[in-house]
Design a protein around this motif. Sequence first.
Motif, short mmCIF file in Angstrom:
data_model
loop_
_atom_site.label_atom_id
_atom_site.label_comp_id
_atom_site.label_asym_id
_atom_site.label_seq_id
_atom_site.Cartn_x
_atom_site.Cartn_y
_atom_site.Cartn_z
N SER A 151 1.17 -1.21 0.04
CA SER A 151 0.03 -0.02 -0.01
C SER A 151 0.84 1.18 -0.06
CB SER A 151 -1.04 -0.07 1.13
OG SER A 151 -1.53 1.33 1.19
N LYS A 152 0.62 2.13 -0.89
CA LYS A 152 1.32 3.48 -0.88
C LYS A 152 1.05 4.23 0.36
CE LYS A 152 -2.63 5.84 -3.07
NZ LYS A 152 -3.42 4.76 -3.18
N ASN A 153 0.31 3.94 1.19
CA ASN A 153 0.01 4.52 2.28
C ASN A 153 0.70 3.99 3.83
OD1 ASN A 153 -1.06 6.95 1.06
ND2 ASN A 153 -2.97 5.67 0.77
N ALA A 154 1.18 2.82 3.36
CA ALA A 154 1.43 2.17 4.87
C ALA A 154 2.82 1.65 4.87
CB ALA A 154 0.50 0.62 4.84
N PHE A 155 3.39 1.61 5.85
CA PHE A 155 4.96 1.22 5.89
C PHE A 155 6.07 1.89 5.25
CE2 PHE A 155 2.39 -2.56 6.95
CZ PHE A 155 2.62 -2.87 8.34
N ASP A 156 5.43 3.38 5.06
CA ASP A 156 6.29 4.40 4.37
C ASP A 156 6.43 3.86 2.95
OD1 ASP A 156 6.94 5.94 6.39
OD2 ASP A 156 8.62 4.59 6.91
N GLY A 157 5.52 3.08 2.32
CA GLY A 157 5.21 2.66 0.81
C GLY A 157 6.12 1.23 0.53
N GLN A 251 -4.51 -1.19 10.38
CA GLN A 251 -4.63 0.52 9.62
C GLN A 251 -3.84 0.29 8.42
OE1 GLN A 251 -6.22 3.19 10.83
NE2 GLN A 251 -6.71 1.71 12.62
N SER A 252 -3.01 -0.57 8.20
CA SER A 252 -2.46 -0.63 6.74
C SER A 252 -3.46 -0.95 5.52
CB SER A 252 -1.48 -1.58 6.89
OG SER A 252 -1.78 -2.87 6.82
N GLY A 253 -4.31 -1.92 5.96
CA GLY A 253 -5.37 -2.17 5.00
C GLY A 253 -4.56 -3.56 4.12
N LEU A 254 -3.66 -4.00 4.56
CA LEU A 254 -2.79 -5.05 3.71
C LEU A 254 -3.56 -6.30 3.97
CD1 LEU A 254 0.89 -4.21 4.06
CD2 LEU A 254 -0.45 -3.86 2.40
N TRP A 255 -4.46 -6.38 5.05
CA TRP A 255 -5.20 -7.78 5.20
C TRP A 255 -6.01 -8.05 4.11
CZ3 TRP A 255 -9.92 -5.96 5.52
CH2 TRP A 255 -10.25 -4.84 6.08
N ARG A 256 -6.61 -6.84 3.14
CA ARG A 256 -7.65 -7.11 2.14
C ARG A 256 -7.03 -8.08 1.02
NH1 ARG A 256 -8.01 -1.46 2.95
NH2 ARG A 256 -10.01 -0.85 3.85
N ALA A 257 -5.88 -8.20 1.00
CA ALA A 257 -5.36 -9.02 -0.07
C ALA A 257 -5.03 -10.39 0.28
CB ALA A 257 -4.09 -8.54 -0.59
N ILE A 258 -5.13 -10.98 1.56
CA ILE A 258 -4.55 -12.14 1.85
C ILE A 258 -5.68 -13.18 1.68
CG2 ILE A 258 -2.67 -11.30 3.34
CD1 ILE A 258 -4.70 -11.78 5.80
N GLY A 259 -6.97 -12.82 1.60
CA GLY A 259 -8.10 -13.92 1.10
C GLY A 259 -8.19 -14.29 0.05
N THR A 260 -7.59 -13.66 -0.99
CA THR A 260 -7.72 -13.98 -2.45
C THR A 260 -7.48 -15.45 -2.61
OG1 THR A 260 -6.78 -11.91 -3.07
CG2 THR A 260 -7.07 -13.73 -4.76
#
Length: 523
Positions: A151-157, A251-260
């Motif tokens: 995510s461009k907005n998480a973990f400094d990109g 808050q990173s929102g990266l969890w959205r990708a792990i269910g694919t």
Amino acid sequence: MTRRELLAMIGTAAGSSVMYQAATSLGYAAESPFAGPPSLSGAPKGASVLILGAGWAGLVAAYELGKAGYKVQVLEYREKAGGRAWTLRGGDTYTELGGFTQKVGFDKGHYLNPGPWRVPYHHRAVMHYYRELGVKLEPFFQVNYNAYVHSKNAFDGKPQRYRHVLADFNGHVAELLSKLGHKGGLDGFVTKEDQEKLLEAMQDWGALDDNYAYKANAETSNRRGFEKDPGGGLSGEPVFSKPIEFSQLLQSGLWRAIGTGSGYEFQTALFQPEGGMDAGPLALAAKVKDKITYNAKVTEIQQDSGGVTVTYTDTKAGGAVKTAKADWCLCTIPASILSQIKKNVSSDMDAAINALPYEAAFKVGLQFKRRFWEEDEEIYGGITYTDLPISLIAYPNSRFAQPGKGVLLGAYPWGPFAYEFAAMAPEERVKKCVEFGAQIHPQYRQEFDNGVAVAWHRVPWTLGCFGSWTAAKRAEHYKNMCQIDGRILLAGEHVSYLPAWQEGAVLSALDAIGRLHQRVVAK
């Protein structure tokens, strides 16, 4: 929020079975009922069928009807068979709607599948024809735990390893549920005995320690990977990795990708044909090559009580106008194209054809001077997900660990981002995808060689990626689209409950010719 994002979130929160039900209700997934081609015995001598389109649906229909004794003719718009299942290789030239022409610069043996690129094991009809035709398959890795989520907005990109996000999300959720169980927060929801089993399950699932905590240790590092991997000799002692804090992860929102990978269509095993996705259609086309007329642009379809007459122009003969006639017509032309062709069908079928919109999608194939994703980052196949406009980066599932160049899928967005990329000239599309990809792989800048960009709503023979049914549109129009309308009937992925998938096209064709055969025999 896109449907894919919604389904990924459902899969993450509620599991694959719930996501599959949601996908089915949206028309994105269904069990393939294939148990073999239909019996077409007893075909009347001389009965003829004109098939429009030499994609999977048209080719399967021609192949099976031909074996049954029908007189078959296929009209195909392009110079080769395949429909959406096509492959771009070095030396190919592609001209899109609007006139942009691209010459593919890939080295020999490298390619891009602009359309379908994977086949789930349970797509039984496609797998049947692969076996029957001797098409060789390779594994397709949908999920690679060593790829990235970004995510461009998480973990400094900075991109994070898929396995880190997956292990840490599961571990933190398991710890939270365990705390609730120990404090009586689950009382009234599960029995005391079930709570004990649940706590045991959470400890195992989340790699929790004896105090039901998720923190750096050997067990969590076995899930998410080590800071320093175990080795041999005096320097072999491993260093445990530190999990991401739960709040930061949420808050990173990266969890959205792990269910694919939990989706029914994406659970292993998945496959791809060796050398390109057009291998299946080309093998079918070789079986019915004497029945196919290429470069035939259909301009009119007319029927009466005696048969069907189709008018077409020969695009390689100066636009010469020709006609083809048959007793029956199976039309596999996408509704996005068919809606613009003059035809005499019932008002119900015409309304169904006109009502179906098509999704926009965009793909870019990027060739690099070396396979840096393997050499530098140990990513062999699989997909990196990002919230950048490119949506994802998919790594090639062939030629592993080979020296020299490699081609990866540098973008695969849908909807608004697909339209935005398509508004650019092809060279600008490629340039932007390299710029976005460099935020994940800095090597892009130095290693980029050449690329090709395909916007599906500008592909002349489809004008879109696939038929985008909604529940309301299916209820109103789907049955009318499936009916035998006088002497015309339709087939293709858009006439199925597996839109966008090759399986949907094949099953649609088999269903259509089975019903058509019954009608012909009855007459």
